[in-house]
Design an enzyme around this catalytic site. Structure first.
Site, PDB file in Angstrom:
ATOM      1  N   SER A  39       0.837  -1.203   0.000  1.00  0.00           N
ATOM      2  CA  SER A  39       0.000   0.000   0.000  1.00  0.00           C
ATOM      3  C   SER A  39       0.871   1.251   0.000  1.00  0.00           C
ATOM      4  O   SER A  39       1.577   1.537   0.975  1.00  0.00           O
ATOM      5  CB  SER A  39      -0.909   0.003   1.220  1.00  0.00           C
ATOM      6  OG  SER A  39      -1.504   1.272   1.348  1.00  0.00           O
ATOM      7  N   HIS A  49      -1.277  -1.383  -4.100  1.00  0.00           N
ATOM      8  CA  HIS A  49      -2.539  -0.992  -3.467  1.00  0.00           C
ATOM      9  C   HIS A  49      -2.594   0.535  -3.364  1.00  0.00           C
ATOM     10  O   HIS A  49      -1.701   1.164  -2.793  1.00  0.00           O
ATOM     11  CB  HIS A  49      -2.605  -1.639  -2.088  1.00  0.00           C
ATOM     12  CG  HIS A  49      -3.917  -1.519  -1.393  1.00  0.00           C
ATOM     13  ND1 HIS A  49      -4.999  -2.328  -1.674  1.00  0.00           N
ATOM     14  CD2 HIS A  49      -4.322  -0.711  -0.394  1.00  0.00           C
ATOM     15  CE1 HIS A  49      -6.003  -2.022  -0.876  1.00  0.00           C
ATOM     16  NE2 HIS A  49      -5.631  -1.022  -0.092  1.00  0.00           N
ATOM     17  N   ASP A  64      -4.816   3.603  -2.095  1.00  0.00           N
ATOM     18  CA  ASP A  64      -5.902   3.951  -1.179  1.00  0.00           C
ATOM     19  C   ASP A  64      -6.419   5.352  -1.477  1.00  0.00           C
ATOM     20  O   ASP A  64      -5.734   6.339  -1.205  1.00  0.00           O
ATOM     21  CB  ASP A  64      -5.385   3.948   0.269  1.00  0.00           C
ATOM     22  CG  ASP A  64      -5.176   2.544   0.799  1.00  0.00           C
ATOM     23  OD1 ASP A  64      -6.134   1.744   0.754  1.00  0.00           O
ATOM     24  OD2 ASP A  64      -4.058   2.251   1.273  1.00  0.00           O
ATOM     25  N   MET A  73      -9.006   8.216  -0.505  1.00  0.00           N
ATOM     26  CA  MET A  73      -9.871   8.617   0.622  1.00  0.00           C
ATOM     27  C   MET A  73     -10.433  10.005   0.365  1.00  0.00           C
ATOM     28  O   MET A  73      -9.728  10.873  -0.154  1.00  0.00           O
ATOM     29  CB  MET A  73      -9.055   8.680   1.917  1.00  0.00           C
ATOM     30  CG  MET A  73      -8.373   7.390   2.276  1.00  0.00           C
ATOM     31  SD  MET A  73      -7.481   7.604   3.828  1.00  0.00           S
ATOM     32  CE  MET A  73      -6.626   6.031   3.915  1.00  0.00           C
ATOM     33  N   HIS A  97      -8.338   0.933  -3.928  1.00  0.00           N
ATOM     34  CA  HIS A  97      -9.259   0.760  -2.802  1.00  0.00           C
ATOM     35  C   HIS A  97      -9.949   2.088  -2.551  1.00  0.00           C
ATOM     36  O   HIS A  97      -9.344   3.023  -2.022  1.00  0.00           O
ATOM     37  CB  HIS A  97      -8.433   0.302  -1.572  1.00  0.00           C
ATOM     38  CG  HIS A  97      -9.230   0.160  -0.318  1.00  0.00           C
ATOM     39  ND1 HIS A  97      -8.629   0.034   0.914  1.00  0.00           N
ATOM     40  CD2 HIS A  97     -10.566   0.111  -0.093  1.00  0.00           C
ATOM     41  CE1 HIS A  97      -9.574  -0.080   1.848  1.00  0.00           C
ATOM     42  NE2 HIS A  97     -10.750  -0.030   1.262  1.00  0.00           N
ATOM     43  N   MET A 111     -12.095   4.473  -0.646  1.00  0.00           N
ATOM     44  CA  MET A 111     -12.738   4.775   0.638  1.00  0.00           C
ATOM     45  C   MET A 111     -13.424   6.125   0.468  1.00  0.00           C
ATOM     46  O   MET A 111     -13.037   7.136   1.046  1.00  0.00           O
ATOM     47  CB  MET A 111     -11.678   4.804   1.753  1.00  0.00           C
ATOM     48  CG  MET A 111     -11.237   3.406   2.143  1.00  0.00           C
ATOM     49  SD  MET A 111      -9.707   3.421   3.093  1.00  0.00           S
ATOM     50  CE  MET A 111      -8.527   3.438   1.767  1.00  0.00           C
ATOM     51  N   MET A 128     -11.730  -5.752   5.667  1.00  0.00           N
ATOM     52  CA  MET A 128     -10.838  -4.851   6.400  1.00  0.00           C
ATOM     53  C   MET A 128     -10.500  -5.438   7.767  1.00  0.00           C
ATOM     54  O   MET A 128     -11.381  -5.929   8.474  1.00  0.00           O
ATOM     55  CB  MET A 128     -11.494  -3.481   6.613  1.00  0.00           C
ATOM     56  CG  MET A 128     -11.679  -2.615   5.380  1.00  0.00           C
ATOM     57  SD  MET A 128     -10.172  -2.191   4.501  1.00  0.00           S
ATOM     58  CE  MET A 128      -9.229  -1.309   5.744  1.00  0.00           C
ATOM     59  N   GLY A 172      -3.128   4.252   7.931  1.00  0.00           N
ATOM     60  CA  GLY A 172      -2.177   3.149   7.983  1.00  0.00           C
ATOM     61  C   GLY A 172      -1.614   3.018   9.386  1.00  0.00           C
ATOM     62  O   GLY A 172      -1.871   3.853  10.262  1.00  0.00           O
ATOM     63  N   ASP A 194      -6.698  -6.211   4.573  1.00  0.00           N
ATOM     64  CA  ASP A 194      -6.070  -4.888   4.556  1.00  0.00           C
ATOM     65  C   ASP A 194      -6.092  -4.283   5.959  1.00  0.00           C
ATOM     66  O   ASP A 194      -7.173  -4.051   6.516  1.00  0.00           O
ATOM     67  CB  ASP A 194      -6.851  -3.993   3.579  1.00  0.00           C
ATOM     68  CG  ASP A 194      -6.239  -2.615   3.395  1.00  0.00           C
ATOM     69  OD1 ASP A 194      -5.137  -2.364   3.927  1.00  0.00           O
ATOM     70  OD2 ASP A 194      -6.874  -1.783   2.712  1.00  0.00           O
TER      71      ASP A 194
END
Ligand code: DX5
Ligand code: ZN
Length: 220
Positions: A8, A33, A35, A37, A66, A68, A137, A144, A175
């Protein structure tokens, strides 16, 4: 099932992102990965389109995005165009999961559905024949460097057992809080796509990736 490591980049040193990605490539990672957000679905804001585009230009790793974010349907088309290979949205973030799955598929991308720690795996069942991966999750999404919640690993174990009974083969991604020290447990619970942020990028990403990948191949 084959195991994949998905480092990630949330935990990467952004001053030197290109070199950090090269390091995990050399170490033998297969996924990356990413992320995304929005500060609404989760408290923090990370990064989005320009980073994805930059990654796509220079890496051949599978870009495991991913999301979010609330209302992920608003963004999947752009993300697909910019180079996301696997798009995972949160079941809690959309009112129209079925339509979203179809939309991502129609864009020619792989689809994943993610659930937060409080969402039971039974909520995933209507979608299992339609997606490539589920993401369970093992921390509250948003940051993180948190510790893996053992009760979430139990969800992974039960989910894998149940899908095997149903005759369904599906990738299960885990994750949050995965470290060298608990990797074996995570694999043994039934996960086969392993996200690791701080454990890989915390120091010497190439070496850390190699250690993870070696252990994961032994477990296959
Ligand atoms: C958290 C993110 C994770 C995060 C994992 O919300 O979805 O992907 O980067 O970081 P670690 O491995 O440090 O827990
Ligand atoms: Zn993530």
């Amino acid at each position: 099932m084959k195991n994949y490591l998905s480092p990630s980049i949330l935990a990467a040193d952004f001053w030197d992102l290109g070199e950090q990605v090269r390091a995990v490539e050399r170490g033998g990672a297969s996924y990356l990965h990413v992320d995304v957000m929005d500060g609404v679905f989760v408290p923090s804001i990370s990064f989005g389109m320009p980073i994805l585009e930059a990654l796509k230009r220079k890496t051949t790793l599978l870009l495991d995005v991913h999301l979010m974010i609330m209302e992920p349907e608003r963004y999947v088309e752009t993300l697909a165009t910019l180079g996301a290979d696997l798009i995972t949205f949160h079941l809690e973030a959309t009112k129209k999961p079925l339509e979203l799955i179809q939309k991502i598929r129609s864009l020619g991308k792989k689809v994943g559905i993610a659930i937060k720690p409080a969402t039971p795996t039974s909520a995933l069942e209507p979608f299992l024949q339609l997606v490539d991966m589920v993401l369970i999750m093992t921390v509250e999404p948003g940051f993180g460097g948190q510790s893996l919640m053992p009760e979430c690993l139990e969800k992974v174990r039960e989910f894998r057992k149940r899908t095997q009974e149903m005759g369904i083969e599906i990738d299960v991604e885990v994750d949050g809080g995965v470290k060298e020290g608990n990797l074996e447990k995570v694999l043994e619970a039934g996960a086969n796509v392993i996200v690791a942020g701080s454990a890989v990028f915390g120091s010497n990403p190439e070496e850390r990736t190699r250690i993870f990948v070696d252990k994961m191949q032994m477990e296959e």
